[in-house]
Every structure is written in structure tokens, then in C-alpha cells.
Design a protein around this motif. Structure first.
Motif, PDB file in Angstrom:
ATOM      1  N   LEU A 112      42.335  46.658  43.688  1.00  0.00           N
ATOM      2  CA  LEU A 112      42.714  48.111  43.269  1.00  0.00           C
ATOM      3  C   LEU A 112      41.948  48.231  42.061  1.00  0.00           C
ATOM      4  N   PRO A 113      41.764  49.692  42.074  1.00  0.00           N
ATOM      5  CA  PRO A 113      41.029  49.608  40.254  1.00  0.00           C
ATOM      6  C   PRO A 113      42.394  50.259  39.560  1.00  0.00           C
ATOM      7  N   ALA A 114      42.129  50.808  38.034  1.00  0.00           N
ATOM      8  CA  ALA A 114      42.950  51.584  37.742  1.00  0.00           C
ATOM      9  C   ALA A 114      43.286  53.109  38.360  1.00  0.00           C
ATOM     10  N   MET A 115      43.443  54.423  38.031  1.00  0.00           N
ATOM     11  CA  MET A 115      43.344  55.490  38.143  1.00  0.00           C
ATOM     12  C   MET A 115      41.888  55.597  36.886  1.00  0.00           C
ATOM     13  N   GLY A 116      40.976  56.872  38.092  1.00  0.00           N
ATOM     14  CA  GLY A 116      40.024  57.392  37.451  1.00  0.00           C
ATOM     15  C   GLY A 116      38.840  56.176  36.482  1.00  0.00           C
ATOM     16  N   VAL A 117      39.413  55.210  36.977  1.00  0.00           N
ATOM     17  CA  VAL A 117      38.580  54.107  36.809  1.00  0.00           C
ATOM     18  C   VAL A 117      37.319  53.344  37.897  1.00  0.00           C
ATOM     19  N   PRO A 118      35.373  53.637  38.208  1.00  0.00           N
ATOM     20  CA  PRO A 118      35.735  53.619  38.668  1.00  0.00           C
ATOM     21  C   PRO A 118      35.389  51.114  39.123  1.00  0.00           C
ATOM     22  N   ALA A 119      35.286  51.007  40.380  1.00  0.00           N
ATOM     23  CA  ALA A 119      35.199  49.800  40.686  1.00  0.00           C
ATOM     24  C   ALA A 119      34.779  48.997  40.081  1.00  0.00           C
ATOM     25  N   ARG A 120      32.974  49.462  39.386  1.00  0.00           N
ATOM     26  CA  ARG A 120      31.769  49.113  38.712  1.00  0.00           C
ATOM     27  C   ARG A 120      32.262  48.481  37.207  1.00  0.00           C
ATOM     28  N   TYR A 121      32.965  49.011  36.871  1.00  0.00           N
ATOM     29  CA  TYR A 121      33.670  48.688  36.107  1.00  0.00           C
ATOM     30  C   TYR A 121      34.493  46.926  35.887  1.00  0.00           C
ATOM     31  N   TYR A 122      34.539  46.799  36.982  1.00  0.00           N
ATOM     32  CA  TYR A 122      35.282  45.306  37.291  1.00  0.00           C
ATOM     33  C   TYR A 122      33.986  44.538  37.307  1.00  0.00           C
ATOM     34  N   ARG A 123      33.306  44.603  37.500  1.00  0.00           N
ATOM     35  CA  ARG A 123      32.058  43.401  37.489  1.00  0.00           C
ATOM     36  C   ARG A 123      32.462  42.756  36.915  1.00  0.00           C
ATOM     37  N   PRO A 124      33.008  42.478  35.262  1.00  0.00           N
ATOM     38  CA  PRO A 124      33.044  40.902  35.118  1.00  0.00           C
ATOM     39  C   PRO A 124      34.044  40.231  35.361  1.00  0.00           C
ATOM     40  N   PHE A 125      35.215  40.938  35.793  1.00  0.00           N
ATOM     41  CA  PHE A 125      36.701  40.693  36.577  1.00  0.00           C
ATOM     42  C   PHE A 125      36.141  40.026  37.676  1.00  0.00           C
ATOM     43  N   VAL A 126      35.151  39.869  38.358  1.00  0.00           N
ATOM     44  CA  VAL A 126      34.894  40.160  39.217  1.00  0.00           C
ATOM     45  C   VAL A 126      34.212  38.707  38.988  1.00  0.00           C
ATOM     46  N   ALA A 127      33.073  38.630  38.253  1.00  0.00           N
ATOM     47  CA  ALA A 127      32.311  37.779  38.431  1.00  0.00           C
ATOM     48  C   ALA A 127      33.802  36.151  38.508  1.00  0.00           C
ATOM     49  N   ASP A 128      34.515  36.865  37.233  1.00  0.00           N
ATOM     50  CA  ASP A 128      35.446  35.692  36.490  1.00  0.00           C
ATOM     51  C   ASP A 128      36.495  35.338  38.408  1.00  0.00           C
ATOM     52  N   LEU A 129      36.189  35.773  39.061  1.00  0.00           N
ATOM     53  CA  LEU A 129      37.333  35.770  40.141  1.00  0.00           C
ATOM     54  C   LEU A 129      36.710  34.661  40.801  1.00  0.00           C
ATOM     55  N   HIS A 130      35.731  35.146  41.166  1.00  0.00           N
ATOM     56  CA  HIS A 130      34.365  34.537  42.560  1.00  0.00           C
ATOM     57  C   HIS A 130      34.546  33.162  41.111  1.00  0.00           C
ATOM     58  N   ALA A 131      33.996  33.075  40.323  1.00  0.00           N
ATOM     59  CA  ALA A 131      33.617  31.559  39.659  1.00  0.00           C
ATOM     60  C   ALA A 131      34.928  31.144  39.674  1.00  0.00           C
ATOM     61  N   GLN A 132      36.219  31.177  40.844  1.00  0.00           N
ATOM     62  CA  GLN A 132      37.281  30.248  40.818  1.00  0.00           C
ATOM     63  C   GLN A 132      37.191  30.417  42.181  1.00  0.00           C
ATOM     64  N   GLY A 133      36.822  30.203  42.188  1.00  0.00           N
ATOM     65  CA  GLY A 133      36.433  29.999  44.160  1.00  0.00           C
ATOM     66  C   GLY A 133      37.021  30.927  45.716  1.00  0.00           C
ATOM     67  N   LEU A 134      37.074  32.646  44.711  1.00  0.00           N
ATOM     68  CA  LEU A 134      37.886  33.127  45.142  1.00  0.00           C
ATOM     69  C   LEU A 134      36.384  34.296  45.681  1.00  0.00           C
ATOM     70  N   ALA A 135      37.101  34.698  46.863  1.00  0.00           N
ATOM     71  CA  ALA A 135      35.847  35.705  47.194  1.00  0.00           C
ATOM     72  C   ALA A 135      36.700  37.298  47.142  1.00  0.00           C
ATOM     73  N   VAL A 136      36.041  38.181  46.692  1.00  0.00           N
ATOM     74  CA  VAL A 136      36.526  38.915  46.339  1.00  0.00           C
ATOM     75  C   VAL A 136      36.382  40.265  46.955  1.00  0.00           C
ATOM     76  N   VAL A 137      36.979  41.535  47.229  1.00  0.00           N
ATOM     77  CA  VAL A 137      36.786  42.576  47.897  1.00  0.00           C
ATOM     78  C   VAL A 137      37.213  44.083  46.323  1.00  0.00           C
ATOM     79  N   THR A 138      36.058  44.643  46.668  1.00  0.00           N
ATOM     80  CA  THR A 138      36.410  45.807  46.247  1.00  0.00           C
ATOM     81  C   THR A 138      36.333  47.345  46.981  1.00  0.00           C
ATOM     82  N   PHE A 139      37.006  48.406  46.212  1.00  0.00           N
ATOM     83  CA  PHE A 139      36.048  49.339  46.320  1.00  0.00           C
ATOM     84  C   PHE A 139      36.831  50.502  45.521  1.00  0.00           C
ATOM     85  N   ASP A 140      35.697  51.693  45.797  1.00  0.00           N
ATOM     86  CA  ASP A 140      36.197  52.665  44.940  1.00  0.00           C
ATOM     87  C   ASP A 140      37.897  53.810  45.587  1.00  0.00           C
ATOM     88  N   VAL A 141      38.250  53.790  45.109  1.00  0.00           N
ATOM     89  CA  VAL A 141      39.994  55.237  45.412  1.00  0.00           C
ATOM     90  C   VAL A 141      39.069  55.717  45.644  1.00  0.00           C
TER      91      VAL A 141
END
Length: 304
Positions: free
Chosen positions: A50-79
Motif C-alpha cells: 500500500l503506497p504512501a500519500m501521493g506516491v504512485p505504485a510504479r515508484y516502488y518497482r525497485p522494492f517490488v523487485a527486491d521482495l520478489h527476489a526474496q521469494g515473495l509474490a507482490v501485489v501492487t495498486f494505485d490507491v
């Protein structure tokens, strides 16, 4: 880091792991597109970000990649009102915290359909963490744990020193301007993005009172938070002036019966020269390992 820098970094973010569209969440005129970075194992834990206020979900792509590399499935959406969600916040577009909490239900319906055997965790940044914890208080049956990263209460009394008075004055000024204009034009002021008036009133009320009393809601969230039992991971960030540890502690204390794992993300741990409220997203390798290890410990305790 100001809002324009966040937006530029979102445009330049690489490693778009979350490319699979799970579906849409619809509520009246609002449409949220939900995406996922899947693992080969359908039982892999799912992290809903869940993103911060005013921050688009695509900003988190580097962190999504980090989480995914740890074996986690990651779900994202723009609020609501952000990124690819429709409509954008404007005069006459009404939503607040309660609407965002309700949207998480729809997101988890899609997660249930796509990952039926997988344990589900919410991970919220800043305002996203508040919404994640409030959701867990209202629907404790749907998530196995909540991670709060750079996420705290905005109660003015939990800020250090003179930041108390700056926060009280600033939040109430934003609420008043939102009422006058019919929405908050944060894209013009470098704070918070375009936001609905009700959302900013919920935010400003919590900043003033320290309590969650939401527009359009009959739920006693303060009482519900006291009953939260899901494990919490709380991560404060070095150099974060928007959510220093005192704010993280104030929010987490509302769920005082939950088993809490508390961490502080330093420059040494991240390998970055500077962190702060937003920069951690681009330097989140070690933090993603903390999330993985915490989830593994939660899963182990459930299976024991």
C-alpha cells in the motif's frame, strides 16, 4: 525529497516485476487496477503493498523487485486518486480513509482468487501503513500480518521539539485549504499529490487528536486496534523527518496486544549514502530480507 522528485523517480524506476494484471476493483465511479509479481510456487507468501500519500505504485518497482527476489509474490495498486486509478482527486470527488480501507477488501478478493493457498500480508508505506493497520483491525480474518515501513501516526504530539507545532499548524491549514478549494492540490505545493477533501480531513483530524475517527464510518477504530492480534513488523528509517520513530511507536502502540518486531533501517544496513522517507525504496535490499525473515517466522509460529 519533494513530490516532483518522487514522480521523476517513479518514471525512471526499472525492474517492472509487477506486470501481470490481476483485475480491477470497482466502487462507484472509482476503478483501481491491481497488478502482481507472481512466484512459480502458488503457495508463496503474498505481500500486498500500500503506497504512501501521493506516491504512485510504479515508484516502488525497485522494492517490488527486491521482495520478489526474496521469494515473495507482490501485489501492487494505485490507491484512489493516484497513478492509474480513476478518477483523479478533484472538486466533487469524494473519498477518505474508510473508502481506502474498503478498497483493500476488493484487492484481497483478487488475491484470494489468484493465490488461494498463499498466506497474505499487508505492507504499507506512510499513509499506506495506517490504512493497512486499520484494515487489519476491521478484518482480522483476512491477513496474517502487517508490516509498517516509514509509517506512523501523524499526531502532532508525537513529533519531537518544534515539529509538534509545525505539524499541527500545517495539517490544519491543509484541511482548511482542501475545504475551501474542494480538494487538496498537493501537486502544486509539493506535498501529498492531488487528494480528496475528506481524505485530508481524516488525516488532519488524526494529526490534531491522535485518534482515528473517520468520515462516513461507524467503526470504532481505536477499540478495534486494541484487539489486533496479527503480528506487526515496524521499520523506522534513518533520516526520516516525516515518520520518525516516535510516530512509528505511537501508531504501533494502538495495537499494543499484537506481537511486534521493531527494526531501524540505517544507512549502513542499506548501503546507501542517504535514506529518508522516500529514498529507502531504491535501497531496499536488506529491508526486503527483513520482511522475508519476519514472514517466515510468522509462518513458523502458525504451523507450530
Amino acid at each position: 525529497m519533494d513530490e516532483q522528485t518522487v514522480e521523476n523517480n517513479a518514471e525512471n524506476a526499472s525492474g517492472d516485476q509487477a506486470s501481470l494484471v490481476l483485475g480491477q476493483v470497482s466502487a462507484g465511479a472509482h476503478r483501481l487496477t491491481v497488478r502482481a509479481a507472481k512466484q512459480d510456487d502458488p503457495g508463496s507468501p503474498v505481500v500486498v503493498l500500500l503506497p504512501a500519500m501521493g506516491v504512485p505504485a510504479r515508484y516502488y518497482r525497485p522494492f517490488v523487485a527486491d521482495l520478489h527476489a526474496q521469494g515473495l509474490a507482490v501485489v501492487t495498486f494505485d490507491v484512489r486518486g493516484q497513478g492509474e486509478s480513476k478518477p483523479s482527486a478533484a472538486r466533487g470527488v469524494r473519498f477518505g480513509y474508510q473508502s481506502m480501507i474498503d478498497d483493500v477488501d476488493g484487492v484481497l478478493d483478487l488475491v484470494d482468487a489468484a493465490f488461494p493457498p498463499a498466506p497474505r500480508f499487508l505492507l504499507g508505506h506512510s499513509l499506506g501503513g495506517q490504512i493497512a493497520l486499520l484494515y487489519a483491525a476491521r478484518r482480522p480474518d483476512r491477513v496474517q500480518g502487517v508490516a509498517l515501513v516509514a509509517s506512523g501516526s501523524v499526531w502532532f504530539g508525537s513529533f519531537p521539539g518544534m515539529y509538534k507545532f509545525r505539524t499541527l499548524f500545517g495539517t490544519q491549514l491543509v484541511a482548511a485549504a482542501s475545504a475551501l478549494l474542494g480538494y487538496w492540490p498537493g501537486h502544486r505545493f509539493g506535498f501529498g499529490g492531488r487528494q480528496a477533501t475528506d481524505l485530508m480531513h481524516d488525516w488532519a483530524r488524526q494529526a490534531r487528536t491522535g485518534r482515528y475517527r473517520l468520515n462516513g464510518s461507524t467503526t470504532d477504530y481505536e477499540a478495534a486496534l486494541r484487539e489486533v492480534r496479527q503480528p506487526l513488523l515496524t521499520v523506522s528509517i534513518a533520516g526520516d523527518r516525516l515518520a520518525p520513530k516516535s510516530l512509528v511507536d505511537h501508531l504501533a502502540a494502538k495495537a499494543g496486544r499484537a506481537k511486534r518486531t521493531d527494526k531501524h533501517y540505517t544507512r549502513a544496513a542499506s548501503g546507501a549514502k542517504n535514506l529518508g522517507h522516500f529514498n529507502w525504496v531504491r535501497n531496499g535490499g536488506e529491508l526486503s530480507r527483513w520482511v522475508r525473515d519476519w514472514i517466515a517466522a510468522v509462518d513458523s509460529s502458525v504451523q507450530a
